[in-house]
Enzyme design. Sequence first.
Site, PDB file in Angstrom:
ATOM      1  N   ASN A 109     -23.003  15.395 -45.221  1.00  0.00           N
ATOM      2  CA  ASN A 109     -23.323  14.176 -44.522  1.00  0.00           C
ATOM      3  C   ASN A 109     -24.344  13.532 -45.418  1.00  0.00           C
ATOM      4  O   ASN A 109     -25.087  14.526 -46.026  1.00  0.00           O
ATOM      5  CB  ASN A 109     -23.874  14.494 -43.250  1.00  0.00           C
ATOM      6  CG  ASN A 109     -24.056  13.023 -42.416  1.00  0.00           C
ATOM      7  OD1 ASN A 109     -23.572  12.197 -42.546  1.00  0.00           O
ATOM      8  ND2 ASN A 109     -25.198  13.193 -41.920  1.00  0.00           N
ATOM      9  N   HIS A 111     -27.554  11.347 -45.140  1.00  0.00           N
ATOM     10  CA  HIS A 111     -28.604  10.620 -44.049  1.00  0.00           C
ATOM     11  C   HIS A 111     -29.685   9.936 -44.766  1.00  0.00           C
ATOM     12  O   HIS A 111     -30.432  10.446 -45.930  1.00  0.00           O
ATOM     13  CB  HIS A 111     -29.368  11.980 -43.423  1.00  0.00           C
ATOM     14  CG  HIS A 111     -30.287  11.669 -42.136  1.00  0.00           C
ATOM     15  ND1 HIS A 111     -29.805  10.840 -41.266  1.00  0.00           N
ATOM     16  CD2 HIS A 111     -31.452  11.339 -42.325  1.00  0.00           C
ATOM     17  CE1 HIS A 111     -30.899  10.716 -40.488  1.00  0.00           C
ATOM     18  NE2 HIS A 111     -31.894  10.733 -41.209  1.00  0.00           N
ATOM     19  N   ASP A 152     -27.919  16.799 -38.078  1.00  0.00           N
ATOM     20  CA  ASP A 152     -28.641  16.677 -39.324  1.00  0.00           C
ATOM     21  C   ASP A 152     -29.436  18.213 -39.677  1.00  0.00           C
ATOM     22  O   ASP A 152     -30.484  17.983 -40.265  1.00  0.00           O
ATOM     23  CB  ASP A 152     -29.814  15.709 -39.179  1.00  0.00           C
ATOM     24  CG  ASP A 152     -29.186  14.229 -39.251  1.00  0.00           C
ATOM     25  OD1 ASP A 152     -28.237  14.043 -39.918  1.00  0.00           O
ATOM     26  OD2 ASP A 152     -29.662  13.283 -38.447  1.00  0.00           O
ATOM     27  N   ALA A 181     -30.968   5.985 -53.922  1.00  0.00           N
ATOM     28  CA  ALA A 181     -30.889   7.376 -53.581  1.00  0.00           C
ATOM     29  C   ALA A 181     -29.238   7.545 -52.996  1.00  0.00           C
ATOM     30  O   ALA A 181     -28.466   8.138 -53.851  1.00  0.00           O
ATOM     31  CB  ALA A 181     -31.823   7.667 -52.297  1.00  0.00           C
ATOM     32  N   GLU A 182     -28.986   6.861 -51.986  1.00  0.00           N
ATOM     33  CA  GLU A 182     -27.643   7.355 -51.492  1.00  0.00           C
ATOM     34  C   GLU A 182     -26.372   7.375 -52.337  1.00  0.00           C
ATOM     35  O   GLU A 182     -25.782   8.175 -52.459  1.00  0.00           O
ATOM     36  CB  GLU A 182     -27.416   6.343 -50.154  1.00  0.00           C
ATOM     37  CG  GLU A 182     -28.402   6.505 -48.986  1.00  0.00           C
ATOM     38  CD  GLU A 182     -27.773   5.982 -47.805  1.00  0.00           C
ATOM     39  OE1 GLU A 182     -26.667   5.976 -47.387  1.00  0.00           O
ATOM     40  OE2 GLU A 182     -28.608   5.053 -47.317  1.00  0.00           O
TER      41      GLU A 182
END
Length: 199
Positions: A109, A111, A152, A181-182
């Site tokens: 995932n 976040h 998370d 970032a992502e």
Amino acid sequence: MKAKIAVLVSGGGTNLQALIDAQESGILHSGEIALVVSNARGAYALERAAKAGIPGVTLIKKELGGQQGFEEALQKVLTEYHIDVIVLAGFMTILSGDFTAKWPKRILNIHPALIPSFCGEGFYGLRVHEAVFAYGVKVTGATVHFVNHIPDGGEIIAQKAVEVQPGDTPEILQRRVMEQAEWILLPQATEKVCANLQK
Ligand code: GRF
């Protein structure tokens, strides 16, 4: 053999796009995106999948009788496509412990904050950046982690810091976290996990 990846989405799918682009550029080469699953009808992410020639499936929780029915249908389609790795990319449903236990270290995932800050239940979408903003921290970022029964809470795979700047709004910050970032971190982390499966 490349690992077969399913990307689970609910919305715009910019992280899905980053994975598709990484596949095209070769950054992601130990795995291939074999399936996109959306839990929302008409998600733009599905169009991105179609454009890239990736099969897309829509599974609506309500129509499947709730969480259990949804997860059974999901498991079925993942088996059908011989999926090895699941990437949650803006997927807005929490998966049950029963489901995540079937995929240990196989579900990733992304976040949009530096876990363990600004994470867990209720911290999704713009809310994360609003909370970052309200607290006044000067550094935030993104985290890719494995998914287990704790929202998370699974093992961290990769993190990248992003500065909060004067004059930011939660929306501006959200965009910067994605760009800096992502979209970089998720393809890199996915490649790492897929490469490890080949060993
Ligand atoms: C991203 O911020 C991601 O970190 C979060 O949901 C958002 C999804 O955006 N989990 P997109 O659908 O990939 O554009």
